[in-house]
Design an enzyme around this catalytic site. Structure first.
Site, PDB file in Angstrom:
ATOM      1  N   PHE A 260     -28.485 -11.804  64.106  1.00  0.00           N
ATOM      2  CA  PHE A 260     -27.401 -10.863  63.794  1.00  0.00           C
ATOM      3  C   PHE A 260     -27.130 -10.751  62.302  1.00  0.00           C
ATOM      4  O   PHE A 260     -26.547  -9.773  61.854  1.00  0.00           O
ATOM      5  CB  PHE A 260     -26.107 -11.296  64.522  1.00  0.00           C
ATOM      6  CG  PHE A 260     -25.371 -12.410  63.826  1.00  0.00           C
ATOM      7  CD1 PHE A 260     -24.517 -12.141  62.760  1.00  0.00           C
ATOM      8  CD2 PHE A 260     -25.534 -13.739  64.205  1.00  0.00           C
ATOM      9  CE1 PHE A 260     -23.838 -13.167  62.104  1.00  0.00           C
ATOM     10  CE2 PHE A 260     -24.879 -14.769  63.556  1.00  0.00           C
ATOM     11  CZ  PHE A 260     -24.026 -14.478  62.499  1.00  0.00           C
TER      12      PHE A 260
ATOM     13  N   LYS B 230     -36.832  -6.379  69.086  1.00  0.00           N
ATOM     14  CA  LYS B 230     -35.671  -6.782  69.892  1.00  0.00           C
ATOM     15  C   LYS B 230     -34.643  -7.320  68.897  1.00  0.00           C
ATOM     16  O   LYS B 230     -34.664  -8.480  68.508  1.00  0.00           O
ATOM     17  CB  LYS B 230     -36.095  -7.868  70.891  1.00  0.00           C
ATOM     18  CG  LYS B 230     -35.247  -7.956  72.162  1.00  0.00           C
ATOM     19  CD  LYS B 230     -33.770  -8.147  71.936  1.00  0.00           C
ATOM     20  CE  LYS B 230     -33.391  -9.560  71.593  1.00  0.00           C
ATOM     21  NZ  LYS B 230     -31.952  -9.696  71.237  1.00  0.00           N
TER      22      LYS B 230
ATOM     23  N   SER C  47     -31.782 -19.032  65.167  1.00  0.00           N
ATOM     24  CA  SER C  47     -31.376 -20.437  65.082  1.00  0.00           C
ATOM     25  C   SER C  47     -32.522 -21.359  65.519  1.00  0.00           C
ATOM     26  O   SER C  47     -33.431 -20.934  66.239  1.00  0.00           O
ATOM     27  CB  SER C  47     -30.154 -20.656  65.971  1.00  0.00           C
ATOM     28  OG  SER C  47     -30.483 -20.341  67.303  1.00  0.00           O
TER      29      SER C  47
ATOM     30  N   CYS D 259     -28.901 -17.274  56.124  1.00  0.00           N
ATOM     31  CA  CYS D 259     -29.758 -18.441  56.348  1.00  0.00           C
ATOM     32  C   CYS D 259     -30.063 -19.140  55.029  1.00  0.00           C
ATOM     33  O   CYS D 259     -30.496 -20.285  55.027  1.00  0.00           O
ATOM     34  CB  CYS D 259     -31.050 -18.016  57.013  1.00  0.00           C
ATOM     35  SG  CYS D 259     -31.938 -16.827  56.018  1.00  0.00           S
TER      36      CYS D 259
ATOM     37  N   GLU E 190     -25.314 -26.959  61.350  1.00  0.00           N
ATOM     38  CA  GLU E 190     -25.268 -25.665  60.656  1.00  0.00           C
ATOM     39  C   GLU E 190     -23.995 -24.956  61.115  1.00  0.00           C
ATOM     40  O   GLU E 190     -23.859 -24.612  62.289  1.00  0.00           O
ATOM     41  CB  GLU E 190     -26.501 -24.812  61.012  1.00  0.00           C
ATOM     42  CG  GLU E 190     -26.502 -23.483  60.298  1.00  0.00           C
ATOM     43  CD  GLU E 190     -27.678 -22.572  60.684  1.00  0.00           C
ATOM     44  OE1 GLU E 190     -28.110 -22.589  61.842  1.00  0.00           O
ATOM     45  OE2 GLU E 190     -28.141 -21.836  59.795  1.00  0.00           O
TER      46      GLU E 190
HETATM   47  P1  NAD Z   1     -29.839 -16.742  67.575  1.00  0.00           P
HETATM   48  O1  NAD Z   1     -30.916 -17.752  67.577  1.00  0.00           O
HETATM   49  O2  NAD Z   1     -28.660 -16.953  68.441  1.00  0.00           O
HETATM   50  O3  NAD Z   1     -30.436 -15.311  67.995  1.00  0.00           O
HETATM   51  C1  NAD Z   1     -31.612 -14.808  67.439  1.00  0.00           C
HETATM   52  C2  NAD Z   1     -32.290 -13.903  68.461  1.00  0.00           C
HETATM   53  O4  NAD Z   1     -32.612 -14.663  69.619  1.00  0.00           O
HETATM   54  C3  NAD Z   1     -31.420 -12.745  68.920  1.00  0.00           C
HETATM   55  O5  NAD Z   1     -32.205 -11.595  69.001  1.00  0.00           O
HETATM   56  C4  NAD Z   1     -30.919 -13.204  70.279  1.00  0.00           C
HETATM   57  O6  NAD Z   1     -30.700 -12.129  71.171  1.00  0.00           O
HETATM   58  C5  NAD Z   1     -32.023 -14.094  70.770  1.00  0.00           C
HETATM   59  N1  NAD Z   1     -31.529 -15.173  71.627  1.00  0.00           N
HETATM   60  C6  NAD Z   1     -30.306 -15.776  71.576  1.00  0.00           C
HETATM   61  N2  NAD Z   1     -30.215 -16.746  72.518  1.00  0.00           N
HETATM   62  C7  NAD Z   1     -31.402 -16.756  73.173  1.00  0.00           C
HETATM   63  C8  NAD Z   1     -31.914 -17.547  74.251  1.00  0.00           C
HETATM   64  N3  NAD Z   1     -31.190 -18.502  74.822  1.00  0.00           N
HETATM   65  N4  NAD Z   1     -33.176 -17.308  74.654  1.00  0.00           N
HETATM   66  C9  NAD Z   1     -33.930 -16.354  74.082  1.00  0.00           C
HETATM   67  N5  NAD Z   1     -33.471 -15.563  73.072  1.00  0.00           N
HETATM   68  C10 NAD Z   1     -32.236 -15.768  72.611  1.00  0.00           C
HETATM   69  O7  NAD Z   1     -29.413 -16.536  66.051  1.00  0.00           O
HETATM   70  P2  NAD Z   1     -28.213 -15.678  65.469  1.00  0.00           P
HETATM   71  O8  NAD Z   1     -26.935 -16.348  65.798  1.00  0.00           O
HETATM   72  O9  NAD Z   1     -28.375 -14.246  65.829  1.00  0.00           O
HETATM   73  O10 NAD Z   1     -28.508 -15.801  63.902  1.00  0.00           O
HETATM   74  C11 NAD Z   1     -28.070 -16.862  63.122  1.00  0.00           C
HETATM   75  C12 NAD Z   1     -29.128 -17.948  63.023  1.00  0.00           C
HETATM   76  O11 NAD Z   1     -30.332 -17.404  62.480  1.00  0.00           O
HETATM   77  C13 NAD Z   1     -28.744 -19.071  62.070  1.00  0.00           C
HETATM   78  O12 NAD Z   1     -29.155 -20.285  62.630  1.00  0.00           O
HETATM   79  C14 NAD Z   1     -29.531 -18.755  60.797  1.00  0.00           C
HETATM   80  O13 NAD Z   1     -29.793 -19.859  59.974  1.00  0.00           O
HETATM   81  C15 NAD Z   1     -30.779 -18.211  61.379  1.00  0.00           C
HETATM   82  N6  NAD Z   1     -31.501 -17.388  60.433  1.00  0.00           N
HETATM   83  C16 NAD Z   1     -32.634 -17.916  59.860  1.00  0.00           C
HETATM   84  C17 NAD Z   1     -33.330 -17.187  58.928  1.00  0.00           C
HETATM   85  C18 NAD Z   1     -34.564 -17.742  58.302  1.00  0.00           C
HETATM   86  O14 NAD Z   1     -35.229 -17.007  57.599  1.00  0.00           O
HETATM   87  N7  NAD Z   1     -34.936 -18.982  58.522  1.00  0.00           N
HETATM   88  C19 NAD Z   1     -32.893 -15.904  58.568  1.00  0.00           C
HETATM   89  C20 NAD Z   1     -31.742 -15.391  59.179  1.00  0.00           C
HETATM   90  C21 NAD Z   1     -31.057 -16.147  60.117  1.00  0.00           C
END
Ligand code: NAD
Length: 494
Positions: free
Chosen positions: A148, A172, A225, A280, A379
């Site tokens: 997000f 997605k 995440s 991130c 985090e």
């Molecule tokens: P998230 O992991 O909750 O979601 C990421 C994606 O995975 C979304 O599209 C979501 O729909 C999907 N998802 C969520 N739960 C799922 C599940 N149980 N099974 C399968 N798919 C699932 O992350 P978020 O809250 O949207 O974003 C924030 C996180 O992303 C933070 O941890 C941040 O550090 C990380 N992030 C990392 C980077 C990087 O480059 N390393 C960049 C941006 C964000």
């Protein structure tokens, strides 16, 4: 308002079994509903993409380049519109949203150079009348699953390069702020991308798992995440796919006693609280070496008091709300835990005084954080900065290197030798020297180490060209008539 999947060059108008809510975080009001994909819908999108990929892989380099250039112009022209969508659904302030689009655009500009980037190698006369050369071909249908916090930029880390390499793409996006993905799809179409080459399926775990298990998808790029990154990597690779999965982070900023403290304070505030800490690459821990904390903290506090916490579209706003009410409550629970665990709360953003139901939290600053505390270990992903005091450079380095995450890190010092030693010794993927958020430019690649990356391929830059293509080596003989003759031996190069 309804936000639909985008398949085959248009909004998908089929029946929808499940919907998700999309909020304006500044008001707390539900503004839209987004369709959630079923496995059948994902399968339909893959079929459409597969058909389109067959033609697109043979589109000339000139055609692919032209589409990227045209897309670049359209995004530039619509930057404000995209940024407003980001502010409305994510909450980040408009200037920050504009910055996000700009950083994404840089990857599109990189992809405009695909004719140079996808070149192979050629060796003449590896044997008599024999040449050898390598080519890199697209994989077919590839998918991107994104978080997000950068709803425009992170998808742009992926699809411009994947498309320029000749693949079809299935995006997605996060279900929390899904609209930017659909606008990108419209602009790609306007730029001349054939229908079906870029598709958007919205949804949650159901859509993600359908993508991970679909035999028609060759590769998956994920950003999100750490627990989900691990799930995506393990499930996707088990299904035989190429997967790169970027995970979460806990980024440290080491401040040595000789640092320029005004620069360090500006940087800590910008990198700690920008986008309400939901980056991130946000700094979440300041590691203050020697006596520096007592000189640095007053400077940070002075700057925090001037920050304007307000809805992101309000002129002069520095910091907007958090993305959802659940996330706001989660971050608040960490502030409570920090106090309970004995860290000293120097600035308390819980009394931000903004009326209404928006998901706001003002800047919070903890001193005397210790590594065993939850506010250090987890985090938080909110406007909560912690200061850990250490006695020496060695102690600071050991702390950073012991952390399971290793996305970004920064050191602030005026000692070139100390900085050089740090860049060599620190076990983190992206290092800033007097730069708090060292996000690589589009022509390098982005990626952390350890629990911040599953797989071995970083995002965008040259590594992405490699990720979205596979190599083929051709050995070709075009004999000179003088050299003809039967040879029964094992082929040898002469
Ligand atoms: P998230 O992991 O909750 O979601 C990421 C994606 O995975 C979304 O599209 C979501 O729909 C999907 N998802 C969520 N739960 C799922 C599940 N149980 N099974 C399968 N798919 C699932 O992350 P978020 O809250 O949207 O974003 C924030 C996180 O992303 C933070 O941890 C941040 O550090 C990380 N992030 C990392 C980077 C990087 O480059 N390393 C960049 C941006 C964000």
């Amino acid at each position: 308002m309804e936000i639909r999947h985008w398949i085959g060059g248009r909004a998908h108008d089929g029946p929808v079994e499940r919907w998700g809510d999309v909020f304006d975080p500044a008001t707390g009001r539900r503004e839209a509903q987004v369709a959630f994909a079923t496995p059948e819908l994902v399968d339909h999108a893959v079929k459409v993409a597969t058909e389109a990929a067959a033609g697109w892989r043979n589109a000339s380099l000139s055609v692919r380049t032209r589409v990227m250039f045209a897309f670049r112009e359209l995004v530039e022209k619509r930057k404000q519109d995209i940024a407003r969508i980001l502010t409305r659904e994510h909450g980040k302030v408009l200037s920050d949203a504009m910055g996000e689009v700009q950083r994404g655009l840089e990857v599109v500009e990189f992809a405009c150079g695909i004719a140079q980037l996808q070149k192979g190698e050629f060796s003449e006369n590896v044997s008599s009348d024999v040449d050898s050369y390598s080519i890199r071909q697209p994989l077919g249908v590839v998918a991107g699953i994104t978080p997000f916090n950068f709803p425009a930029m992170v998808p742009m880390w992926m699809y411009p390069i994947a498309l320029a390499c000749g693949n079809a793409f299935l995006l997605k996006p996060s279900e929390k702020d899904p609209s930017a993905a659909n606008l990108s799809a419209e602009l790609l179409r306007e730029a001349g991308l054939p229908d079906g080459v870029f598709n958007v399926v919205h949804g949650d775990k159901v859509a993600v798992d359908a993508i991970l298990n679909h035999p028609g998808i060759a590769a998956v790029s994920f950003v999100g995440s750490t627990p989900i990154a691990r799930h995506v990597y393990e499930t996707g690779t088990r299904a035989g796919k190429r997967v790169q999965a970027l995970g979460g982070a806990k980024n440290h900023m080491v401040v040595l006693p000789d640092a320029d403290l005004d620069l360090a304070a500006d940087s800590a505030v910008g990198a700690g609280y920008g986008s309400s800490g939901q980056r991130c690459m946000a700094i979440s821990v300041v590691v203050a070496v020697g006596d520096v904390a007592d000189r640095l903290l007053p400077r940070i506090r002075e700057r925090l008091r001037k920050l304007k916490v307000a809805p992101g579209l309000e002129p002069g706003a520095d910091m907007g709300p958090l993305v959802t009410r659940e996330h706001q409550q989660r971050v608040l629970s960490y502030v409570d835990k920090g106090v309970a665990e004995g860290a000293k709360l120097l600035e308390d953003g819980r009394g931000h005084g903004i009326p209404g139901d928006g998901f706001f939290l003002g800047p919070c600053l903890f001193d005397h954080v210790r590594p065993e505390m939850a506010i250090y270990r987890d985090e938080i992903f909110g406007p909560v900065l912690g200061v850990v005091r250490v006695a020496s450079y060695e102690e600071a380095l050991a702390l950073v290197n012991a952390n399971p995450w290793a996305n970004g890190v920064a050191i602030f010092t005026n000692d070139g030798g100390a900085a050089r030693r740090f860049q060599n010794e620190v076990q983190v993927g992206m290092v800033g020297i007097n730069v708090p958020i060292p996000v690589p430019m589009a022509y390098y690649s982005f990626g952390g180490w350890k629990a911040s990356l599953f797989g071995d391929s970083h995002a965008y830059g040259r590594e992405a060209v490699h990720f979205y293509t596979r190599g083929k080596v051709v050995t070709a003989r075009w004999p000179d008539p003088k050299h003809r003759g039967v040879n029964l031996g094992f082929p040898q190069m002469k």
